[in-house]
Design a protein around this motif. Structure first.
Motif, short mmCIF file in Angstrom:
data_model
loop_
_atom_site.label_atom_id
_atom_site.label_comp_id
_atom_site.label_asym_id
_atom_site.label_seq_id
_atom_site.Cartn_x
_atom_site.Cartn_y
_atom_site.Cartn_z
N ASN A 246 0.82 -1.21 0.00
CA ASN A 246 0.00 0.00 0.00
C ASN A 246 0.85 1.27 0.00
N ALA A 247 2.11 1.13 0.41
CA ALA A 247 3.04 2.27 0.40
C ALA A 247 4.04 2.13 -0.74
N GLY A 248 3.61 1.50 -1.82
CA GLY A 248 4.52 1.17 -2.91
C GLY A 248 5.21 2.33 -3.57
N PHE A 249 4.64 3.54 -3.49
CA PHE A 249 5.26 4.70 -4.12
C PHE A 249 5.95 5.60 -3.10
N VAL A 250 6.02 5.14 -1.86
CA VAL A 250 6.69 5.91 -0.81
C VAL A 250 8.14 5.44 -0.76
N GLN A 251 9.04 6.32 -1.14
CA GLN A 251 10.45 5.95 -1.24
C GLN A 251 11.31 7.13 -0.79
N GLY A 252 12.23 6.87 0.15
CA GLY A 252 13.13 7.91 0.61
C GLY A 252 12.44 8.97 1.46
N ALA A 253 11.31 8.62 2.06
CA ALA A 253 10.54 9.58 2.85
C ALA A 253 10.93 9.52 4.32
N CYS A 254 10.93 10.68 4.97
CA CYS A 254 11.11 10.78 6.41
C CYS A 254 9.83 11.36 6.97
N ILE A 255 9.00 10.49 7.53
CA ILE A 255 7.64 10.85 7.88
C ILE A 255 7.55 11.27 9.34
N SER A 256 7.05 12.46 9.56
CA SER A 256 6.87 12.97 10.92
C SER A 256 5.69 12.28 11.58
N ALA A 257 5.90 11.84 12.82
CA ALA A 257 4.82 11.32 13.66
C ALA A 257 4.92 12.08 14.98
N SER A 258 4.50 13.36 14.95
CA SER A 258 4.82 14.27 16.04
C SER A 258 3.60 14.83 16.75
N GLY A 259 2.41 14.44 16.34
CA GLY A 259 1.23 15.02 16.96
C GLY A 259 1.11 16.50 16.74
N GLY A 260 1.83 17.02 15.74
CA GLY A 260 1.79 18.43 15.42
C GLY A 260 2.82 19.28 16.13
N ILE A 261 3.56 18.68 17.08
CA ILE A 261 4.50 19.48 17.86
C ILE A 261 5.66 19.99 17.01
N GLN A 262 5.87 19.37 15.87
CA GLN A 262 6.96 19.79 14.99
C GLN A 262 6.78 21.22 14.50
N GLY A 263 5.53 21.70 14.51
CA GLY A 263 5.28 23.05 14.06
C GLY A 263 5.17 24.07 15.16
N CYS A 264 5.51 23.68 16.41
CA CYS A 264 5.33 24.55 17.57
C CYS A 264 6.63 25.26 17.94
N LEU A 265 6.51 26.54 18.27
CA LEU A 265 7.63 27.26 18.86
C LEU A 265 7.58 27.11 20.37
N SER A 266 8.72 26.95 21.00
CA SER A 266 8.79 26.94 22.45
C SER A 266 8.88 28.40 22.90
N ASP A 267 7.73 29.04 23.02
CA ASP A 267 7.64 30.47 23.23
C ASP A 267 7.00 30.75 24.58
N PRO A 268 7.60 31.60 25.43
CA PRO A 268 7.01 31.88 26.74
C PRO A 268 5.66 32.55 26.66
N MET A 269 5.32 33.13 25.52
CA MET A 269 4.01 33.74 25.33
C MET A 269 2.97 32.68 25.02
#
Length: 253
Positions: free
Chosen positions: A230-253
């Motif tokens: 089912n992933a036959g065309f997925v090649q050389g991918a680095c897939i994020s499994a981060s719950g969305g935290i990858q897009g978060c800034l660690s900001d005191p505000m």
């Protein structure tokens, strides 16, 4: 890509006694794979149908004779058919500041987290090609975003993700190579670090846009998918499994 049904296919999983490792063993078994499970520890309490081989990944990198012996053990277990999926899951997380990290800590991090996945992939490449197989590297969110004292771990994971993208150029179409980059995963090890610190654990969960950390089974199910046709065309991918935290800034505000 994959022409054999999963019940005739073998998955080799490193770090099989850890939290994600056990989930990988369970999910690949549920998907019908036969399993060769490895770990540096020998506290083996898995089902009898799992073939366990104790493996020191750092020794595998340094000692070619030891590495060849391991290959022949796996070849014997699979009755010469070879593996069709390699899951490079095992890793060490040595935390130390750039000013004080030792040469031994640095080299161990690279041997286990990067060189071992490379040499295992190289070692089993012919088997994987014969079986139109797949390699899944368990990388980390630390490949792209990290924090203090993670310099060795984060550097190895960044290199592992880069290796995933680059290896496919040599391997071509017969073997697919992909990586998963998980954020915080609710393993026993993670939870143990928050004993008596329940409020901090809740803060960690809420910092993820999904409002929770991930589960080992979620990582394992993604690995099974990446190994499937089912992933036959997925090649050389680095897939994020981060719950969305990858897009978060660690900001005191």
């Amino acid at each position: 890509m994959q022409t054999l049904c999963s019940k005739n296919r073998w998955a080799l999983i490193t770090g099989a006694l850890g939290g994600i490792g056990r989930a990988l063993v369970n999910e690949f078994t549920n998907a019908g794979y036969k399993i060769v499970a490895t770990d540096i520890n020998d506290d083996f309490d898995m089902p009898e149908n799992i073939h366990f081989v104790q493996l020191d990944l750092e020794k595998l990198v340094i000692d070619e004779v030891y590495a060849n012996e391991f290959y022949y053990k796996v070849n014997k277990i699979t009755h010469g058919t070879g593996i069709s999926t390699l899951v490079n899951n095992a890793a060490v997380q040595i935390l130390a500041n750039t000013r004080v990290i030792t040469r031994k800590q640095w080299s161990t991090s690279f041997n286990v987290n990067l060189s071992a996945p490379f040499f295992l992939s190289q070692m089993f490449i012919n088997d994987l090609e014969s079986n139109s197989g797949s390699i899944v590297n368990i990388s980390s969110i630390h490949a792209t975003q990290t924090k203090k004292q993670f310099v060795a771990y984060a550097t190895t994971k960044a290199a592992l993700s880069a290796m995933t993208r680059n290896m496919v150029l040599d391997i071509g179409s017969r073997v697919r190579v992909n990586a998963i980059e998980p954020a915080a995963i609710a393993t026993d090890m993670l939870k143990a670090g928050f004993i008596g610190k329940e409020e901090l654990y809740q803060r960690l969960e809420m910092f993820h846009p999904l409002g929770r950390v991930g589960t080992p089974n979620e990582v394992a199910k993604l690995a099974v998918f990446l190994s499937s046709e089912n992933a036959g065309f997925v090649q050389g991918a680095c897939i994020s499994a981060s719950g969305g935290i990858q897009g978060c800034l660690s900001d005191p505000m």
